[in-house]
Design an enzyme around this catalytic site. Structure first.
Site, PDB file in Angstrom:
ATOM      1  N   HIS A  54      24.633 -48.023  66.907  1.00 50.31           N
ATOM      2  CA  HIS A  54      24.695 -48.486  65.505  1.00 50.31           C
ATOM      3  C   HIS A  54      24.132 -47.398  64.582  1.00 50.31           C
ATOM      4  O   HIS A  54      24.703 -47.116  63.526  1.00 50.31           O
ATOM      5  CB  HIS A  54      23.834 -49.747  65.306  1.00 50.31           C
ATOM      6  CG  HIS A  54      24.303 -50.962  66.039  1.00 50.31           C
ATOM      7  ND1 HIS A  54      23.462 -51.734  66.794  1.00 50.31           N
ATOM      8  CD2 HIS A  54      25.524 -51.556  66.116  1.00 50.31           C
ATOM      9  CE1 HIS A  54      24.130 -52.757  67.313  1.00 50.31           C
ATOM     10  NE2 HIS A  54      25.387 -52.668  66.919  1.00 50.31           N
ATOM     11  N   SER A 110      24.114 -54.193  72.179  1.00 46.63           N
ATOM     12  CA  SER A 110      22.839 -54.904  72.076  1.00 46.63           C
ATOM     13  C   SER A 110      22.641 -55.799  73.301  1.00 46.63           C
ATOM     14  O   SER A 110      21.527 -55.916  73.819  1.00 46.63           O
ATOM     15  CB  SER A 110      22.812 -55.766  70.810  1.00 46.63           C
ATOM     16  OG  SER A 110      22.974 -54.962  69.675  1.00 46.63           O
ATOM     17  N   ARG A 113      34.117 -49.024  69.942  1.00 47.30           N
ATOM     18  CA  ARG A 113      33.684 -48.323  71.151  1.00 47.30           C
ATOM     19  C   ARG A 113      34.837 -48.071  72.108  1.00 47.30           C
ATOM     20  O   ARG A 113      34.935 -47.033  72.721  1.00 47.30           O
ATOM     21  CB  ARG A 113      32.606 -49.128  71.884  1.00 47.30           C
ATOM     22  CG  ARG A 113      31.268 -49.095  71.206  1.00 47.30           C
ATOM     23  CD  ARG A 113      30.364 -50.137  71.759  1.00 47.30           C
ATOM     24  NE  ARG A 113      30.956 -51.450  71.623  1.00 47.30           N
ATOM     25  CZ  ARG A 113      30.324 -52.583  71.813  1.00 47.30           C
ATOM     26  NH1 ARG A 113      29.078 -52.577  72.203  1.00 47.30           N
ATOM     27  NH2 ARG A 113      30.928 -53.734  71.633  1.00 47.30           N
ATOM     28  N   LYS A 142      27.466 -66.000  69.022  1.00 43.13           N
ATOM     29  CA  LYS A 142      26.394 -65.356  69.791  1.00 43.13           C
ATOM     30  C   LYS A 142      25.068 -66.068  69.591  1.00 43.13           C
ATOM     31  O   LYS A 142      24.700 -66.386  68.462  1.00 43.13           O
ATOM     32  CB  LYS A 142      26.221 -63.894  69.347  1.00 43.13           C
ATOM     33  CG  LYS A 142      27.364 -62.976  69.731  1.00 43.13           C
ATOM     34  CD  LYS A 142      27.049 -61.534  69.317  1.00 43.13           C
ATOM     35  CE  LYS A 142      28.198 -60.595  69.614  1.00 43.13           C
ATOM     36  NZ  LYS A 142      28.040 -59.291  68.963  1.00 43.13           N
TER      37      LYS A 142
END
Ligand code: PNS
Length: 159
Positions: free
Chosen positions: A17, A128, A90, A41
């Site tokens: 990030h 994360s 990504r 999430k």
């Protein structure tokens, strides 16, 4: 002023990030990092703690600031007078999810554009969730999150 918004869960912020933040800060006059709620999430850090971790990590970037927001991203964009969303990509696996969100945001407000930046290859494996897993089971997360928040992340995991 060219102002962009970099949204995400940031639970917690990773070096991947931070790399996007650094690169975006060179392209835009101002970058606002915004911590939003992703209903899919389950978070580890409360939003205000995520904001503090980002604050600590971005002190070297004078044109970057951070906020937390409980609502729709496009409402935050309107409030902050920005038309550009920055997202990092990504891998191909990110594409479908990001494509859907970009189209939804554009449907909600057609004046909003989403710009994608390819992740630095060094961080293409990093997320994360994987940081949390590694830390939880005693692995080393140095180099995965900003050094200034290493202690905070470890303390939270150990709680
Ligand atoms: O880091 P993430 O979890 O991929 O970020 C996703 C996030 C938080 C940017 C997204 O869930 C979001 O924008 N949440 C706020 C609610 C919203 O605006 N949803 C509309 C887009 S589907």
């Amino acid at each position: 002023m060219r102002r962009a918004v970099y949204p995400g869960s940031f639970d917690p912020i990773t070096n991947g990030h931070l790399d996007i933040i650094k690169r975006a800060s060179k392209i835009f006059d101002e970058v606002i990092v915004v911590v939003l709620v992703n209903v899919d999430k389950k978070g580890l850090f409360p939003v205000d703690e995520r904001v503090k971790l980002i604050e600590k990590s971005i002190v070297q970037y004078a044109n970057v600031r951070v906020a937390g927001f409980n609502g729709l991203l496009i409402d935050f964009m309107k409030k902050n007078d920005s038309k550009v969303i920055i997202k990092g990509l990504r891998a191909v696996s990110d594409f479908e999810y990001e494509f859907q969100m970009a189209l939804m945001n554009n449907k909600l407000d057609s004046s909003i554009e989403t710009l994608f930046m390819m992740t630095n290859a060094e961080y293409s494996y990093l997320s994360s969730s994987s940081v949390k897993q590694v830390a939880k089971f005693g692995g080393c997360i140095k180099g995965l999150v900003p050094d200034v928040i290493l202690g905070d992340v470890m303390n939270k995991i150990m709680e």
